[in-house]
Design a protein around this motif. Structure first.
Motif, mmCIF file in Angstrom:
data_model
loop_
_atom_site.group_PDB
_atom_site.id
_atom_site.type_symbol
_atom_site.label_atom_id
_atom_site.label_comp_id
_atom_site.label_asym_id
_atom_site.label_seq_id
_atom_site.Cartn_x
_atom_site.Cartn_y
_atom_site.Cartn_z
ATOM 1 N N ALA A 63 0.862 -1.182 0.000
ATOM 2 C CA ALA A 63 0.000 0.000 0.000
ATOM 3 C C ALA A 63 0.892 1.223 0.000
ATOM 4 N N LEU A 64 0.342 2.329 -0.424
ATOM 5 C CA LEU A 64 1.088 3.589 -0.412
ATOM 6 C C LEU A 64 0.587 4.447 0.742
ATOM 7 N N THR A 65 0.683 3.893 1.935
ATOM 8 C CA THR A 65 0.227 4.550 3.155
ATOM 9 C C THR A 65 1.207 5.636 3.572
ATOM 10 N N VAL A 66 0.669 6.794 3.921
ATOM 11 C CA VAL A 66 1.495 7.907 4.385
ATOM 12 C C VAL A 66 1.307 8.041 5.895
ATOM 13 N N PRO A 67 2.330 7.742 6.688
ATOM 14 C CA PRO A 67 2.192 7.876 8.148
ATOM 15 C C PRO A 67 1.962 9.322 8.557
ATOM 16 N N ASP A 68 1.432 9.493 9.761
ATOM 17 C CA ASP A 68 1.132 10.838 10.249
ATOM 18 C C ASP A 68 2.304 11.454 10.995
ATOM 19 N N ARG A 69 3.508 10.986 10.719
ATOM 20 C CA ARG A 69 4.702 11.536 11.358
ATOM 21 C C ARG A 69 5.893 11.369 10.411
ATOM 22 N N PRO A 70 6.979 12.112 10.626
ATOM 23 C CA PRO A 70 8.115 12.056 9.708
ATOM 24 C C PRO A 70 8.750 10.670 9.632
ATOM 25 N N VAL A 71 9.245 10.341 8.456
ATOM 26 C CA VAL A 71 9.908 9.067 8.192
ATOM 27 C C VAL A 71 11.335 9.348 7.737
ATOM 28 N N GLN A 72 12.285 8.700 8.358
ATOM 29 C CA GLN A 72 13.677 8.859 7.938
ATOM 30 C C GLN A 72 14.003 7.937 6.767
ATOM 31 N N THR A 73 13.646 6.650 6.904
ATOM 32 C CA THR A 73 13.964 5.665 5.875
ATOM 33 C C THR A 73 12.682 4.973 5.436
ATOM 34 N N LEU A 74 12.318 5.161 4.182
ATOM 35 C CA LEU A 74 11.125 4.550 3.614
ATOM 36 C C LEU A 74 11.509 3.313 2.818
ATOM 37 N N MET A 75 10.885 2.174 3.129
ATOM 38 C CA MET A 75 11.017 0.987 2.301
ATOM 39 C C MET A 75 9.997 1.143 1.172
ATOM 40 N N LEU A 76 10.493 1.273 -0.048
ATOM 41 C CA LEU A 76 9.687 1.733 -1.179
ATOM 42 C C LEU A 76 9.334 0.594 -2.127
ATOM 43 N N PRO A 77 8.049 0.232 -2.223
ATOM 44 C CA PRO A 77 7.648 -0.823 -3.174
ATOM 45 C C PRO A 77 7.739 -0.295 -4.607
ATOM 46 N N VAL A 78 8.702 -0.784 -5.359
ATOM 47 C CA VAL A 78 8.966 -0.178 -6.664
ATOM 48 C C VAL A 78 8.310 -0.894 -7.838
ATOM 49 N N MET A 79 8.006 -2.192 -7.693
ATOM 50 C CA MET A 79 7.443 -2.921 -8.830
ATOM 51 C C MET A 79 6.421 -3.936 -8.325
ATOM 52 N N ALA A 80 5.172 -3.757 -8.729
ATOM 53 C CA ALA A 80 4.099 -4.659 -8.315
ATOM 54 C C ALA A 80 2.978 -4.596 -9.340
ATOM 55 N N PRO A 81 2.098 -5.604 -9.370
ATOM 56 C CA PRO A 81 0.950 -5.543 -10.282
ATOM 57 C C PRO A 81 0.023 -4.381 -9.992
ATOM 58 N N TRP A 82 0.161 -3.768 -8.819
ATOM 59 C CA TRP A 82 -0.768 -2.711 -8.406
ATOM 60 C C TRP A 82 -0.190 -1.305 -8.507
ATOM 61 N N ASN A 83 1.051 -1.145 -8.981
ATOM 62 C CA ASN A 83 1.586 0.216 -9.020
ATOM 63 C C ASN A 83 2.250 0.546 -10.355
ATOM 64 N N LYS A 84 2.535 1.807 -10.543
ATOM 65 C CA LYS A 84 3.304 2.284 -11.688
ATOM 66 C C LYS A 84 4.275 3.334 -11.176
ATOM 67 N N ILE A 85 5.277 3.649 -11.966
ATOM 68 C CA ILE A 85 6.366 4.472 -11.452
ATOM 69 C C ILE A 85 5.902 5.873 -11.073
ATOM 70 N N ALA A 86 4.890 6.412 -11.761
ATOM 71 C CA ALA A 86 4.384 7.746 -11.392
ATOM 72 C C ALA A 86 3.851 7.735 -9.966
ATOM 73 N N GLU A 87 3.159 6.644 -9.603
ATOM 74 C CA GLU A 87 2.620 6.533 -8.243
ATOM 75 C C GLU A 87 3.750 6.370 -7.233
ATOM 76 N N VAL A 88 4.777 5.627 -7.603
ATOM 77 C CA VAL A 88 5.918 5.432 -6.712
ATOM 78 C C VAL A 88 6.597 6.776 -6.435
ATOM 79 N N ILE A 89 6.807 7.562 -7.471
ATOM 80 C CA ILE A 89 7.443 8.872 -7.312
ATOM 81 C C ILE A 89 6.583 9.795 -6.445
ATOM 82 N N GLU A 90 5.273 9.829 -6.701
ATOM 83 C CA GLU A 90 4.392 10.681 -5.906
ATOM 84 C C GLU A 90 4.353 10.227 -4.452
#
Length: 211
Positions: free
Chosen positions: A135-162
């Motif tokens: 999921a592209l969940t945005v926590p309600d507090r700052p994140v130092q290191t994000l584990m970023l799902p880059v390739m899945a049947p449910w996403n595209k690179i524009a969504e990953v960048i946003e």
């Protein structure tokens, strides 16, 4: 904190001689969770949840425990009585010495015709690391290191960048990358790095970094 990338969506965190593993699924190494005191699972899809990986970890360490959402807990609690904890959005707990906050409720949309399942993300030690699962969940507090799902049947690179732009982490490490070929990696590295607004990094399976 030491971060070790395992295959696909699995990561291992170590601090003060203790270890926590997130999402040892069928695409990760068979021993990905062995040696961990705590295993966190974001959802029930096989590339994130593999019972044999959990069994290997819990048999190797009789004190090891699992934290996960209801749909997974129902499948494994009988096999590991007293060692499986059910969590959901808004919950907080301590596992293997790590403070964990649970964020999110639903898996990203794969297709409108496919019912959405539940999914949770785990924010570790007040934002040091965030693993969103599928999921592209945005926590309600700052994140130092994000584990970023880059390739899945449910996403595209524009969504990953946003997503990187929304979370605004200091750095983003690729996960969910088993489907991404080596030929495509430089394209992802360039576009996410140039447009995401955060340091974009990649570890090969077994490689570690301090975060």
């Amino acid at each position: 904190m030491k971060l070790t990338k395992k295959s696909h969506a699995c990561v291992r965190l170590e601090k003060d001689g203790r270890a926590l593993v997130i999402d040892p699924g069928a695409f990760s190494e068979e021993d990905a969770a062995v040696g961990a005191e705590a295993v966190l699972v974001t959802h029930e899809h096989m590339d994130h949840f593999a019972e044999d990986r959990l069994r290997a970890a819990l048999e190797a360490n009789p004190a090891a425990e699992i934290w996960t959402l209801k749909s997974v807990a129902e499948q494994v609690s009988a096999a590991f009585p007293g060692r499986v904890h059910t969590v959901g959005h808004g919950d907080t707990f301590t596992a293997a010495g790590f403070d964990v906050q649970v964020h999110g409720e639903l898996h990203a949309v794969i297709h409108p015709d496919i019912p959405r399942i539940t999914n949770v993300g785990y924010l570790i030690d007040g934002g040091t690391v965030f693993h969103p699962g599928d999921a592209l969940t945005v926590p309600d507090r700052p994140v130092q290191t994000l584990m970023l799902p880059v390739m899945a049947p449910w996403n595209k690179i524009a969504e990953v960048i946003e997503y990187v732009r929304e979370v605004e982490p200091r750095r983003a490490y690729d996960i969910h990358d088993a489907l991404l070929t080596d030929l495509a990696r430089p394209i992802y590295d360039h576009q996410i790095g140039a447009l995401g607004g955060a340091e974009h990094l990649r570890l090969t399976p077994g490689e570690s970094a301090d975060v």
